[in-house]
Design a protein around this motif. Structure first.
Motif, PDB file in Angstrom:
ATOM      1  N   UNK A   1       0.833  -1.188   0.000  1.00  0.00           N
ATOM      2  CA  UNK A   1       0.000   0.000   0.000  1.00  0.00           C
ATOM      3  C   UNK A   1       0.876   1.249   0.000  1.00  0.00           C
ATOM      4  N   UNK A   2       0.611   2.146  -0.931  1.00  0.00           N
ATOM      5  CA  UNK A   2       1.423   3.357  -1.080  1.00  0.00           C
ATOM      6  C   UNK A   2       0.822   4.492  -0.238  1.00  0.00           C
ATOM      7  N   UNK A   3       1.661   5.099   0.605  1.00  0.00           N
ATOM      8  CA  UNK A   3       1.209   6.120   1.551  1.00  0.00           C
ATOM      9  C   UNK A   3       1.944   7.436   1.308  1.00  0.00           C
ATOM     10  N   UNK A   4       1.205   8.544   1.407  1.00  0.00           N
ATOM     11  CA  UNK A   4       1.775   9.886   1.311  1.00  0.00           C
ATOM     12  C   UNK A   4       1.501  10.615   2.624  1.00  0.00           C
ATOM     13  N   UNK A   5       2.493  11.359   3.124  1.00  0.00           N
ATOM     14  CA  UNK A   5       2.360  12.133   4.353  1.00  0.00           C
ATOM     15  C   UNK A   5       2.473  13.620   4.018  1.00  0.00           C
ATOM     16  N   UNK A   6       1.506  14.424   4.501  1.00  0.00           N
ATOM     17  CA  UNK A   6       1.541  15.878   4.279  1.00  0.00           C
ATOM     18  C   UNK A   6       1.383  16.561   5.639  1.00  0.00           C
ATOM     19  N   UNK A   7       2.416  17.213   6.089  1.00  0.00           N
ATOM     20  CA  UNK A   7       2.395  17.898   7.382  1.00  0.00           C
ATOM     21  C   UNK A   7       3.480  18.964   7.377  1.00  0.00           C
ATOM     22  N   UNK A   8       3.159  20.161   7.884  1.00  0.00           N
ATOM     23  CA  UNK A   8       4.147  21.228   7.854  1.00  0.00           C
ATOM     24  C   UNK A   8       5.214  21.089   8.944  1.00  0.00           C
ATOM     25  N   UNK A  10       8.240  19.077  10.488  1.00  0.00           N
ATOM     26  CA  UNK A  10       9.236  18.062  10.145  1.00  0.00           C
ATOM     27  C   UNK A  10       9.246  16.930  11.172  1.00  0.00           C
ATOM     28  N   UNK A  11       9.003  17.276  12.428  1.00  0.00           N
ATOM     29  CA  UNK A  11       8.999  16.253  13.478  1.00  0.00           C
ATOM     30  C   UNK A  11       7.935  15.193  13.217  1.00  0.00           C
ATOM     31  N   UNK A  12       6.760  15.628  12.686  1.00  0.00           N
ATOM     32  CA  UNK A  12       5.695  14.671  12.382  1.00  0.00           C
ATOM     33  C   UNK A  12       6.076  13.757  11.233  1.00  0.00           C
ATOM     34  N   UNK A  13       6.872  14.255  10.306  1.00  0.00           N
ATOM     35  CA  UNK A  13       7.360  13.401   9.221  1.00  0.00           C
ATOM     36  C   UNK A  13       8.116  12.214   9.798  1.00  0.00           C
ATOM     37  N   UNK A  14       8.996  12.507  10.728  1.00  0.00           N
ATOM     38  CA  UNK A  14       9.817  11.461  11.332  1.00  0.00           C
ATOM     39  C   UNK A  14       8.974  10.508  12.166  1.00  0.00           C
ATOM     40  N   UNK A  15       8.061  11.061  12.970  1.00  0.00           N
ATOM     41  CA  UNK A  15       7.212  10.234  13.826  1.00  0.00           C
ATOM     42  C   UNK A  15       6.338   9.298  12.991  1.00  0.00           C
ATOM     43  N   UNK A  16       5.651   9.860  11.982  1.00  0.00           N
ATOM     44  CA  UNK A  16       4.766   9.049  11.153  1.00  0.00           C
ATOM     45  C   UNK A  16       5.531   7.998  10.366  1.00  0.00           C
ATOM     46  N   UNK A  17       6.694   8.369   9.859  1.00  0.00           N
ATOM     47  CA  UNK A  17       7.483   7.425   9.077  1.00  0.00           C
ATOM     48  C   UNK A  17       7.935   6.252   9.936  1.00  0.00           C
ATOM     49  N   UNK A  18       8.375   6.547  11.155  1.00  0.00           N
ATOM     50  CA  UNK A  18       8.814   5.478  12.060  1.00  0.00           C
ATOM     51  C   UNK A  18       7.657   4.570  12.452  1.00  0.00           C
ATOM     52  N   UNK A  19       6.503   5.157  12.738  1.00  0.00           N
ATOM     53  CA  UNK A  19       5.349   4.354  13.153  1.00  0.00           C
ATOM     54  C   UNK A  19       4.817   3.502  12.000  1.00  0.00           C
ATOM     55  N   UNK A  20       4.780   4.080  10.802  1.00  0.00           N
ATOM     56  CA  UNK A  20       4.284   3.330   9.649  1.00  0.00           C
ATOM     57  C   UNK A  20       5.249   2.222   9.237  1.00  0.00           C
ATOM     58  N   UNK A  21       6.530   2.395   9.536  1.00  0.00           N
ATOM     59  CA  UNK A  21       7.530   1.373   9.210  1.00  0.00           C
ATOM     60  C   UNK A  21       7.286   0.086   9.996  1.00  0.00           C
ATOM     61  N   UNK A  22       6.542   0.197  11.100  1.00  0.00           N
ATOM     62  CA  UNK A  22       6.254  -0.976  11.924  1.00  0.00           C
ATOM     63  C   UNK A  22       5.045  -1.763  11.424  1.00  0.00           C
ATOM     64  N   UNK A  23       4.362  -1.216  10.414  1.00  0.00           N
ATOM     65  CA  UNK A  23       3.157  -1.868   9.899  1.00  0.00           C
ATOM     66  C   UNK A  23       3.482  -2.574   8.582  1.00  0.00           C
ATOM     67  N   UNK A  32       5.504  15.576   2.222  1.00  0.00           N
ATOM     68  CA  UNK A  32       5.472  16.989   1.833  1.00  0.00           C
ATOM     69  C   UNK A  32       5.191  17.871   3.048  1.00  0.00           C
ATOM     70  N   UNK A  33       5.683  19.123   2.993  1.00  0.00           N
ATOM     71  CA  UNK A  33       5.421  20.100   4.039  1.00  0.00           C
ATOM     72  C   UNK A  33       4.286  21.050   3.676  1.00  0.00           C
ATOM     73  N   UNK A  34       3.903  21.068   2.390  1.00  0.00           N
ATOM     74  CA  UNK A  34       2.801  21.928   1.956  1.00  0.00           C
ATOM     75  C   UNK A  34       2.024  21.241   0.840  1.00  0.00           C
ATOM     76  N   UNK A  35       0.853  21.777   0.530  1.00  0.00           N
ATOM     77  CA  UNK A  35      -0.080  21.065  -0.341  1.00  0.00           C
ATOM     78  C   UNK A  35       0.140  21.293  -1.834  1.00  0.00           C
TER      79      UNK A  35
END
Length: 380
Positions: A1-8, A10-23, A32-35
């Motif tokens: 499943x292909x996932x995209x993360x959009x959040x301004x 940077x800390x959330x990029x790291x958090x989400x990437x680490x959490x999703x890596x466990x799934x 991305x940081x902007x839309x």
């Protein structure tokens, strides 16, 4: 499943990437940081699931979602935000889910697994030839309660309350394999391990025997470690309601009657009074979907001039949550449309009194302005 993360952030990029890596089964293909850049990317690239913050500079996550929908993009959107008050607005743009920060690993895992399940079901549905409703052998009604009925409308008696709970539990996972350990933890966690194993085996046997009475024994899959429920030939009101809401992205005179029929499917919260802890997030999600859909339906009814039907539906919503602001605004508009000044004033004063009593606050400027405007129009 292909996932995209959009959040301004940077800390959330790291958090989400680490959490999703466990799934298992998830690939983060872009962040991305902007839309603006994200929208350009999604024009040429496929994504199955998008995690997007709501509060962002220039264009909010809700505005971005609206732009995607207007361009016919139907990928699944999950809003990740610190603000609960955006929940209803999220479902107006057909959010797949809504997660409040800080993001919990288990909550995130549930969302991803539900996505994978729906993707599999969508694929199977596309591959299968359309079947007639006569192929349905039993109906499971879980909005406002938990009952199984035959196609002849005869209520089927559950073997035990736990067999009903297991059915609902597997329904919530929508065909996905669920481990024995997870089921035991969620459904029998208060028991000693040995007893919980025995109770699970007994419950599975009872549910399979019930399904066997209707030629559905094979619908309950099990092996030494996993269980899943196939809903082929089983009609489910909550699934029909959710699918109907997705299909009616626009409500107007052409589909109001169909929307009214769909609205009647919602008899109450998922599983009714059975407050299963493992179902709380799903109960809230479907409740928010119902509220959003009904508010859109009532807006269409008011445009049509049918204030009586709108008031009936809105009073039902208000009984569920008397402080939901959009519902109150629609109610006031409906009462003004009926030129019922007394009812309009009574509803506003009741709303104002409840806010003051419960929270010591006054209505928002938007509500007070609307009330004054409607009163002025009635006095002309």
């Amino acid at each position: 499943m292909k996932v995209v993360i959009i959040d301004d952030e940077m800390a959330m990029h790291l958090i989400m990437k680490r959490m999703l890596a466990k799934v298992v089964g998830v690939e983060v293909v872009a962040i991305f940081q902007e839309t603006t850049t994200a929208f350009a990317y999604l024009t040429d690239h496929h994504a199955d699931l998008i995690f997007i913050d709501i509060s962002m500079p220039k264009e909010s996550g809700l505005e971005f979602a609206q732009r995607l929908r207007e361009n016919g993009r139907q990928m699944k959107l999950v809003f990740v935000t610190s603000h609960k008050e955006y929940a209803l607005a999220a479902f107006d743009v057909y959010a797949f889910d809504y997660i409040v920060k800080p993001v919990n690993q288990e909550r995130l895992h549930h969302t991803v697994q539900r996505t994978l399940s729906e993707m599999r079901l969508e694929k199977e549905s596309a591959e299968q030839k359309p079947s007639s409703t006569s192929s349905i052998r039993v109906m499971f009604n879980c909005l406002g309660g938990m009952e199984i009925r035959t196609v002849q409308n005869v209520i089927v008696k559950w073997k035990t309350s736990k067999s009903a709970e297991l059915f609902g539990y597997l329904l919530m996972h929508k065909g996905r394999l669920v481990s024995r350990a997870r089921i035991i933890e969620d459904m029998f966690g208060e028991m000693p391990q040995k007893n919980s194993e025995i109770y699970l085996n007994t419950t599975v046997y009872q549910l399979r025997k019930l399904l066997d009475n209707y030629g559905l024994k094979g619908n309950l899959y099990s092996d030494s470690n996993y269980y899943a429920l196939d809903f082929n030939q089983i009609g489910v009101d909550s699934l029909s309601f959710e699918e109907g809401c997705k299909q009616m992205a626009v409500l107007d005179e052409t589909n109001i009657e169909q929307a009214l029929e769909l609205q009647e499917l919602y008899k109450g919260e998922l599983f009714g009074e059975r407050a299963f802890p493992w179902a709380w997030s799903e109960v809230e999600r479907i409740s928010l979907m119902y509220t959003s859909f009904t508010q859109r339906l009532c807006s269409a009814l008011l445009i049509k001039g049918d204030s009586q039907t709108a008031i009936r539906l809105l009073m039902k919503l208000a009984a569920h949550n008397e402080l939901e602001e959009e519902t109150i605004k629609l109610l006031m508009k409906a009462m003004a449309l009926q030129k019922n000044k007394d009812a309009l004033t009574e509803r506003y004063e009741q709303f104002t009194g409840t806010l003051h009593k419960e929270f010591g606050i006054s209505p928002s400027l938007e509500v007070t302005t609307l009330y004054s405007q409607l009163l002025s129009e009635l006095d002309q």
